[in-house]
Write an enzyme that holds these catalytic residues in place. Structure first.
Site, PDB file in Angstrom:
ATOM      1  CB  VAL A 115      26.677  30.009  -0.468  1.00 27.87           C
ATOM      2  CG1 VAL A 115      26.635  29.958  -1.993  1.00 27.87           C
ATOM      3  CG2 VAL A 115      25.317  30.397   0.094  1.00 27.87           C
ATOM      4  N   PRO A 116      28.651  27.317  -1.293  1.00 28.13           N
ATOM      5  CG  PRO A 116      28.303  25.482  -2.721  1.00 28.13           C
ATOM      6  CD  PRO A 116      27.585  26.419  -1.775  1.00 28.13           C
ATOM      7  CB  THR A 118      31.692  24.375  -6.835  1.00 28.33           C
ATOM      8  OG1 THR A 118      31.006  23.946  -5.656  1.00 28.33           O
ATOM      9  CG2 THR A 118      33.187  24.132  -6.683  1.00 28.33           C
ATOM     10  CG  ASN A 119      27.548  23.788  -7.650  1.00 26.93           C
ATOM     11  OD1 ASN A 119      27.651  23.708  -8.866  1.00 26.93           O
ATOM     12  ND2 ASN A 119      28.041  22.857  -6.842  1.00 26.93           N
ATOM     13  N   GLY A 199      32.922  22.541   1.595  1.00 26.32           N
ATOM     14  CA  GLY A 199      33.999  21.588   1.825  1.00 26.32           C
ATOM     15  C   GLY A 199      33.855  20.869   3.147  1.00 26.32           C
ATOM     16  N   GLY A 217      28.444  15.415   2.013  1.00 28.81           N
ATOM     17  CA  GLY A 217      29.738  14.766   2.046  1.00 28.81           C
ATOM     18  C   GLY A 217      30.346  14.742   0.660  1.00 28.81           C
ATOM     19  CB  CYS A 250      29.335  16.472  -4.800  1.00 33.19           C
ATOM     20  SG  CYS A 250      30.220  17.882  -4.110  1.00 33.19           S
ATOM     21  CD  GLU A 339      34.177  15.052  -4.522  1.00 33.46           C
ATOM     22  OE1 GLU A 339      32.993  15.282  -4.789  1.00 33.46           O
ATOM     23  OE2 GLU A 339      34.679  15.309  -3.412  1.00 33.46           O
ATOM     24  CG  LEU A 418      22.642  15.639  -3.614  1.00 36.79           C
ATOM     25  CD1 LEU A 418      23.317  14.875  -4.746  1.00 36.79           C
ATOM     26  CD2 LEU A 418      21.146  15.728  -3.829  1.00 36.79           C
TER      27      LEU A 418
END
Length: 501
Positions: A115-116, A118-119, A199, A217, A250, A339, A418
Site C-alpha cells: 500500500v502506498p 499517496t493513496n 515506489g 510503473g 500516477c 513525474e 495500472l
C-alpha cells in the site's frame, strides 16, 4: 532497538500469512452467490466510510486533500464494484460450445498487498474487493506514514466481509510494517501473488521476491493538444485532472505539448480554469524545490500550489490550481520534465503533430514508459498516428488522463492498479482486476483426430527436391502410413547433412 522492531515485523508477517492461508481455504469453498453477497457488503461499507477514511488519510499523510480522497474511495467502492459485481469467479466461468472448451476459475490463494502513502485507503478498498471477489485472502503491508488510516480501512473491509459470511482473517493488515517485514511478506512460501503499488524500489523488490507479482510503473504522462482540439474542453479537463488530489495519481498529466499556432489561445483557456503561468524567475524558484539529491523532492508530493510556492519563496493566489512552466529541455535532470506527483505542469511548444509525437515519446522515455498518454484532438487520423507510435498502455482521448487512465471517464476497466507492460518492466499492460487473481483451468474435449504425417510432407518440410534411391524404396502401408526402417532413416539424415555442408 531497530533490529528488534524488524524481527517483530517479520514474525508478524509470518503469523498473518498463516491465518490468511487457513481462512482462504474456507473462502474457496463458498458459492458464487455467497461471494457476491460478501463483496457487495464490503462495497457498501466502504461507501459509508469514504469521507471518514479520506479525512484520516489526509491528516496522517499530509498528501492531497480530503474531498478528492473521498472521491477516490467512492470510485473504488462504487465504480470498481459495479464493474466486478456480475463477474463469474466460481466454478465454470465460460464455455465454448464450438471448440468444446470449459473454463473453470480457481483462486490464486494468498495475496500480499503493498500500500502506498499517496493513496492508502482507496488502495485497500480496491485491492480487498478484487481479492475477495476472486476468493483470495489478502495481507496488506502499509506505508509506515499511512499506518493508522490503512489499518482502519482494512478493519472496515474485514468486518464487512465477515458480517456477510466470509471467514475471519480473510483481510488483514500489518501493524508493524518495515522493509524486512514487507520483504518477508512478499517472499514467504505461503504468499502466492503480490499486488505491488508503490515506489520503484518496492515494485522492484516485489519482482525480486521469486513470487508472481503485478507491479506498476511511474507515470510521466505527456498530453498532446492538436490544432483541431476543443481548447476550452481540453483546458478544463487537464486542469481538473492535474489538480485532482494535488497530483498524487500516477496517471495525471505531467507535461502538455501544444502546437505553436494555438499556444496562446490554449494558455488563455488554461488560465481560465485555474492555471498560473510562471515567469522565468518564478519557474527557476519552483525548479529549485522539485528535485533534491537528483530525485523528486518528497516534500512537494501531494501539496497545494500555495504550499509549494511557500517552499520556493513565492506567493500564489488562493484560486490557483496548477503551476505551469514553459520548458524546452527533456531529461531526468530537468525538473519540469519528470513525474512530479504535484500540481506542477510543464508546457512544451511544437510545430506540427510529427514533432509533438516525438516530444511525447521522449517524455515517456524519461520516466513513464508503458503508463499513460493523453491527446486532445478531433482528427481521427492524427489520433491513430499517435496511438500507433506512443509507448504507453493507455491512450486517453479527449479526457483528463487521471480519470481516463483509471477508467472513471473512459470505457477501460476501472482500476487503481495500472500495469505498464514490458515497456515499464511489468507483466501486464492491463488495468488490474479480479480476472488477474484467478487461475483458469481449461477442460478441453477431443474434437478431431491427429493426422499422420505422409512421406511427401516430410520431404517437403525438409525442402528436399531430389529423391534418393534409398527414399524411393520407402513404402507405405494400406493406411497411408510410412513403413521405414532405422537404417533407411539414417541414410536420409546423412544425405541431408552432406548437402547442408
Amino acid at each position: 532497538m531497530m533490529a528488534d522492531f524488524d524481527l517483530l515485523s517479520i514474525q508478524e508477517a509470518r503469523n498473518l500469512l498463516q491465518k490468511a492461508r487457513e481462512a482462504q481455504k474456507k473462502l474457496a469453498e463458498l458459492s458464487q452467490e455467497q461471494i457476491d453477497r460478501i463483496v457487495e457488503n464490503m462495497a457498501l461499507e466502504a461507501e459509508k466510510h469514504a469521507s471518514f477514511l479520506a479525512r484520516m488519510a489526509t491528516e496522517e499523510t499530509g498528501f492531497g486533500n480530503e474531498t478528492d480522497k473521498t472521491t477516490k474511495n467512492l470510485f473504488a467502492a462504487k465504480e470498481v464494484y459495479a464493474a466486478i459485481k456480475d463477474m463469474k469467479t466460481v466454478g465454470i466461468i465460460g464455455t465454448d460450445e464450438n471448440k468444446q472448451v470449459w473454463e473453470i476459475a480457481e483462486p490464486v490463494g494468498v495475496i500480499a498487498g503493498v500500500v502506498p502513502s499517496t493513496n492508502p485507503t482507496s488502495t485497500i478498498i480496491f485491492k480487498s474487493l478484487i481479492a475477495v471477489k476472486a476468493r483470495n485472502a489478502i495481507v496488506f503491508s502499509p506505508h509506515p506514514s499511512a499506518l493508522k488510516c490503512s489499518l482502519e480501512a482494512a478493519k472496515i473491509m474485514a468486518k464487512a466481509a465477515q458480517e456477510a459470511g466470509a471467514p475471519k482473517n480473510i483481510i488483514q493488515c500489518m501493524e508493524y510494517p518495515s522493509l524486512p517485514g514487507t520483504r518477508e511478506l512478499m517472499s514467504h512460501k505461503l504468499t502466492d501473488v503480490i499486488l505491488a503499488t508503490g515506489g520503484p524500489g518496492m515494485v522492484k523488490a516485489a519482482y525480486s521476491s521469486g513470487k508472481p507479482a503485478y507491479g506498476v510503473g511511474p507515470g510521466n504522462v505527456p498530453v498532446y493538444v492538436h490544432t483541431s482540439a476543443d481548447l476550452d474542453q481540453a483546458a478544463r479537463h487537464i486542469i481538473e485532472s492535474k489538480s485532482f488530489d494535488y497530483g498524487t495519481i500516477c496517471a495525471s498529466e505531467q507535461a502538455v505539448v501544444v502546437e505553436r499556432e494555438i499556444k496562446q489561445a490554449f494558455i488563455d483557456k488554461l488560465k481560465k480554469y485555474g492555471a498560473y503561468l510562471l515567469s522565468e524567475m518564478e519557474k527557476e524558484r519552483v525548479e529549485s524545490v522539485i528535485l533534491t539529491g537528483g530525485a523528486l523532492n518528497p516534500k512537494i508530493v501531494g501539496k497545494s500550489p500555495q504550499t509549494i510556492g511557500k517552499m520556493a519563496g513565492l506567493s500564489f493566489p488562493s484560486d490557483v490550481k496548477v503551476l505551469v512552466g514553459e520548458e524546452k529541455e527533456i531529461g531526468k535532470d530537468i525538473p519540469f520534465a519528470i513525474e512530479k506527483l504535484s500540481p506542477i505542469l510543464a508546457l512544451y511548444t511544437v510545430d506540427g503533430w510529427e514533432e509533438g509525437c516525438d516530444v511525447c515519446i521522449r517524455l515517456l522515455e524519461t520516466g513513464g514508459l508503458g503508463h499513460t498518454f493523453g491527446i486532445h484532438c478531433q482528427d481521427h487520423a492524427v489520433i491513430k498516428a499517435f496511438a500507433l507510435k506512443q509507448p504507453s498502455s493507455r491512450i486517453v482521448v479527449n479526457s483528463g488522463t487521471t480519470f481516463g487512465g483509471i477508467g472513471a471517464t473512459t470505457g477501460i476497466f476501472p482500476s487503481l492498479t495500472l500495469g505498464c507492460g514490458s515497456y515499464g518492466n511489468n507483466i501486464t499492460s492491463d488495468n488490474i482486476g479480479p480476472q488477474h487473481l484467478m487461475n483458469v483451468k481449461r477442460v478441453a474435449f477431443g474434437i478431431r483426430e491427429m493426422n499422420n504425417t505422409t512421406k511427401s510432407e516430410i520431404l517437403q518440410s525438409a525442402k528436399i527436391t531430389e529423391v534418393s534411391e534409398t527414399e524411393k524404396n520407402v513404402s507405405m502401408d494400406q493406411g497411408g502410413n510410412l513403413t521405414i526402417s532405422r537404417e533407411e532413416i539414417t541414410e536420409i539424415v546423412k544425405r541431408i547433412l552432406a548437402e547442408m555442408k
